[in-house]
Each structure stands twice: as structure tokens, then as C-alpha cells.
Design a protein around this motif. Structure first.
Motif, PDB file in Angstrom:
ATOM      1  N   LYS A 309       0.829  -1.205   0.000  1.00 25.59           N
ATOM      2  CA  LYS A 309       0.000   0.000   0.000  1.00 25.59           C
ATOM      3  C   LYS A 309       0.866   1.260   0.000  1.00 25.59           C
ATOM      4  CE  LYS A 309      -4.166   1.938   2.031  1.00 25.59           C
ATOM      5  NZ  LYS A 309      -5.268   1.743   3.008  1.00 25.59           N
ATOM      6  N   GLN A 310       1.937   1.259   0.761  1.00 21.19           N
ATOM      7  CA  GLN A 310       2.849   2.409   0.785  1.00 21.19           C
ATOM      8  C   GLN A 310       3.468   2.636  -0.591  1.00 21.19           C
ATOM      9  OE1 GLN A 310       5.626   1.356   3.858  1.00 21.19           O
ATOM     10  NE2 GLN A 310       4.199   1.772   5.533  1.00 21.19           N
ATOM     11  N   PHE A 311       3.816   1.561  -1.254  1.00 20.54           N
ATOM     12  CA  PHE A 311       4.432   1.647  -2.582  1.00 20.54           C
ATOM     13  C   PHE A 311       3.463   2.262  -3.589  1.00 20.54           C
ATOM     14  CE2 PHE A 311       5.104  -0.488  -6.756  1.00 20.54           C
ATOM     15  CZ  PHE A 311       6.331   0.086  -7.063  1.00 20.54           C
ATOM     16  N   VAL A 312       2.201   1.822  -3.578  1.00 22.84           N
ATOM     17  CA  VAL A 312       1.207   2.363  -4.512  1.00 22.84           C
ATOM     18  C   VAL A 312       0.996   3.857  -4.258  1.00 22.84           C
ATOM     19  CG1 VAL A 312      -1.199   2.258  -5.260  1.00 22.84           C
ATOM     20  CG2 VAL A 312       0.066   0.143  -4.868  1.00 22.84           C
ATOM     21  N   ALA A 314       3.198   5.958  -3.121  1.00 19.59           N
ATOM     22  CA  ALA A 314       4.372   6.656  -3.649  1.00 19.59           C
ATOM     23  C   ALA A 314       4.317   6.742  -5.177  1.00 19.59           C
ATOM     24  CB  ALA A 314       5.642   5.946  -3.202  1.00 19.59           C
ATOM     25  N   GLU A 315       3.869   5.671  -5.823  1.00 27.22           N
ATOM     26  CA  GLU A 315       3.738   5.658  -7.276  1.00 27.22           C
ATOM     27  C   GLU A 315       2.666   6.649  -7.737  1.00 27.22           C
ATOM     28  OE1 GLU A 315       5.251   3.080  -9.960  1.00 27.22           O
ATOM     29  OE2 GLU A 315       6.571   4.122  -8.571  1.00 27.22           O
ATOM     30  N   THR A 316       1.587   6.759  -6.976  1.00 25.84           N
ATOM     31  CA  THR A 316       0.527   7.718  -7.292  1.00 25.84           C
ATOM     32  C   THR A 316       1.074   9.139  -7.261  1.00 25.84           C
ATOM     33  OG1 THR A 316      -1.158   6.238  -6.365  1.00 25.84           O
ATOM     34  CG2 THR A 316      -1.764   8.554  -6.634  1.00 25.84           C
ATOM     35  N   ALA A 317       1.867   9.432  -6.240  1.00 23.59           N
ATOM     36  CA  ALA A 317       2.464  10.770  -6.117  1.00 23.59           C
ATOM     37  C   ALA A 317       3.431  11.056  -7.267  1.00 23.59           C
ATOM     38  CB  ALA A 317       3.184  10.882  -4.777  1.00 23.59           C
TER      39      ALA A 317
END
Length: 331
Positions: A309-312, A314-317
């Protein structure tokens, strides 16, 4: 306000407390298949990952039947919405790629929230991209291709698999890096885009190795570069230079896939699914299949739900400003 704990209320609470462990023990039922919703067309790169994963997850889940439901359209938002509406019992899952981090910027009125409508189960793999061209293209290497694009600019047709697809996103970055606007040709899926590229109806495409490796090996398309910062070790793609090494410094696009469940799926069920996923990611057959397609199976902390969830996020940002700057979004 005070709540009076009557015998009836206490009985309901006790029954609920017992139900969750019982549900975890009985999940998955031998006679009830698990459905993995893939929001892209059958035969495409994400579909291939899903079918390989389904086979690898069957054994750790007690050889239960796992079926694929290709719910396509609107840059994966239709299938993703279907998964968000599904009963949160573990029998309906979603397998999606980087679109989970780009849909919030691409679509103004999504019927779900990526960060709160799903339970995150783990990242599956990372897939490099390749820049490929039609077999009759006059350019034989990237330097020649860049010169040809510079001379023809908007006359160059660049295919993609539709708004929000991996090929669309890679194409956006490539055009930005080249400071050139090409004529983009969106298709309803990767398969028809690749068919037209091989047939010469379009000029170039940037797509996942899971879709291009076999076509490159068969010389049905011309391969110009990979989008990672380091060359690939896949036999069919070994020696293919990176865009980074050929002048587009820092160009790095990797597509990832993740597994999700509808929000509210019981924690014990999620734990079983995550355990099965991690077992599948260690399956030698699954690993071999992914390597043959140029994909790298995830082994880092992203296989854990919280890190996923943290990775997604960061990718969204990372992707949101790129998409908004391009001005390519849908209602």
C-alpha cells in the motif's frame, strides 16, 4: 449515551468473534472457486501474469479452482470497480498493474477509491518495457529511430493499449523526454495494438516485455531499447541497449502488478491469501515463466500488504503530475 449490553447483544458479539476464525479455517471451500478479476483483455500481458499466478496459487490454497474474469474497459477502471463492489469474502480478487496508481489522475469520477476501497495483498512482479517498431521501419537502431522521429514528428503513429494502459504511460514519458508530440493511436487492448504494429499499420509502441519478448525473438517487430536503467539478462533481450544509455538520461519505466481484495475482507482470510501469494512467488515454475517474459518476480518487502500500500501511494504521487502535465484524462 450509554449502551446496555443485554444478553442478546452479548450473544451476537460472541457469535461474531467465533465466526471470523471459523471463516478463516474453512476458507477456501473446496467446492467454491476463487475468481481473479483482470481488468484487461484476455491474451494481454496482465492476463498472462494472472493466469500464471492463478496456477501457482492453487496448491498453497488446497488445489482450489481459480478462474480469471477479464472485465475490460476504461483503462482498467471498469474491472477495478467490479472488484470493489464484490462481496468481501476472499472469493473475488483483483489483479491490476500500475493503473492502480494512475487512475486517480486519469479519471475525475471513479466509483471507488484506490487507497480505501481495497485490501492490499502484495506486489507480484516488476516488468520492464521495450521500445519496438514495425518491421519495415527504416531505422535499425535507436539513434536512427530518434532521427527519423525528429524528421517526421506528428506524422509518426504511436500505438497504445488504451488510456491508462502501460503502453500509454510509457508513451507519455517518451514523448516528454523527446520533447516531441506524436500521433497516438489507442486500441482496446494490447493484442490488437501489437497486431497492427506487426502489420505496419502503426509505427512504434512502448510495451511490456511480457507482450513483446516473443515478437522480438521471432523478428516480427524491430526492437530499439529497454526502459530500465540496466540491460536485461533475459536471453531474448540480452544486448538490447537502454534508453538511458542512448541519450535519454534517467529514463526508467517499470510496470508492476499487484493483488487486491475488496475492502472488508476478513483479516484471517487476507492472511491466508497473502501466504498463498508469497508461496506462489517462490514457485520455481512461476519464476521461470516470468523470467522467460522478461519479468522480475517480487522478493522485497512489497510482498507484504502494508508495504504494498505504501508503494502504490508513492507511485501515485510520482505519476499524477506527469499525467496532469500531459492533459490526458477522462471524465
Amino acid at each position: 449515551m450509554q449502551i446496555r449490553f443485554t444478553p442478546a447483544l452479548l450473544a451476537v458479539a460472541a457469535a461474531t468473534a467465533v465466526a471470523l476464525p471459523a471463516q478463516a479455517q474453512s476458507f477456501p471451500a473446496a467446492d467454491k472457486p476463487i475468481t481473479i478479476i483482470v481488468p484487461f483483455s484476455a491474451g494481454g500481458p496482465t492476463d498472462r501474469v494472472a493466469r500464471d499466478l492463478a496456477e501457482a496459487m492453487r496448491k498453497p490454497l488446497g488445489n482450489v479452482s481459480i478462474v480469471i474474469d477479464n472485465a475490460t474497459g476504461a483503462g482498467s477502471s471498469i474491472g477495478t470497480a467490479k472488484a470493489a463492489r464484490a462481496r468481501p469474502d476472499g472469493y473475488t480478487l483483483l489483479l491490476n498493474h500500475i493503473a492502480m496508481s494512475t487512475m486517480p489522475a486519469l479519471y475525475r469520477n471513479l466509483p471507488f477509491k484506490v487507497d480505501s476501497s481495497f485490501e492490499y495483498l502484495g506486489i507480484i512482479n516488476d516488468v520492464p518495457m521495450t521500445l519496438v517498431g514495425k518491421p519495415t521501419l527504416p531505422a535499425n537502431n535507436y539513434k536512427e529511430l530518434a532521427g527519423w522521429i525528429s524528421q517526421n514528428k506528428s506524422k509518426v503513429n504511436m500505438a497504445n493499449a488504451g488510456l491508462g494502459s502501460a503502453s500509454h504511460l510509457c508513451g507519455l514519458l517518451l514523448q516528454s523526454a523527446l520533447k516531441t508530440q506524436l500521433t497516438t493511436v489507442p486500441y482496446k487492448g494490447t493484442a490488437p495494438a501489437m497486431t497492427d504494429l506487426m502489420g505496419g499499420q502503426v509505427d512504434v509502441m512502448c510495451d511490456q516485455t511480457t507482450n513483446t519478448t516473443s515478437q522480438i525473438a521471432a523478428k516480427k517487430v524491430k526492437a530499439y531499447a529497454v526502459t530500465t536503467t540496466k540491460p536485461l539478462t533475459t536471453p531474448q533481450l540480452r544486448g538490447l541497449p537502454t534508453l538511458d544509455s542512448q541519450g535519454l538520461k534517467g529514463f526508467n519505466v517499470t510496470i508492476w502488478h499487484g493483488l487486491y481484495a475488496p475492502k472488508g475482507t476478513p483479516a484471517p482470510v487476507l492472511a491466508k491469501l497473502n501466504t498463498a501469494l508469497k508461496a506462489a512467488l517462490k514457485d520455481p515454475v512461476f519464476i521461470q515463466k516470468q523470467q522467460g517474459l522478461g519479468a522480475v518476480v517480487a522478493t522485497d518487502r512489497r510482498v507484504e500488504p502494508a508495504a504494498h500500500k505504501q508503494f502504490v501511494a508513492a507511485e501515485t504521487a510520482k505519476w499524477s503530475p506527469i499525467i496532469k502535465a500531459a492533459g490526458q484524462y477522462a471524465d
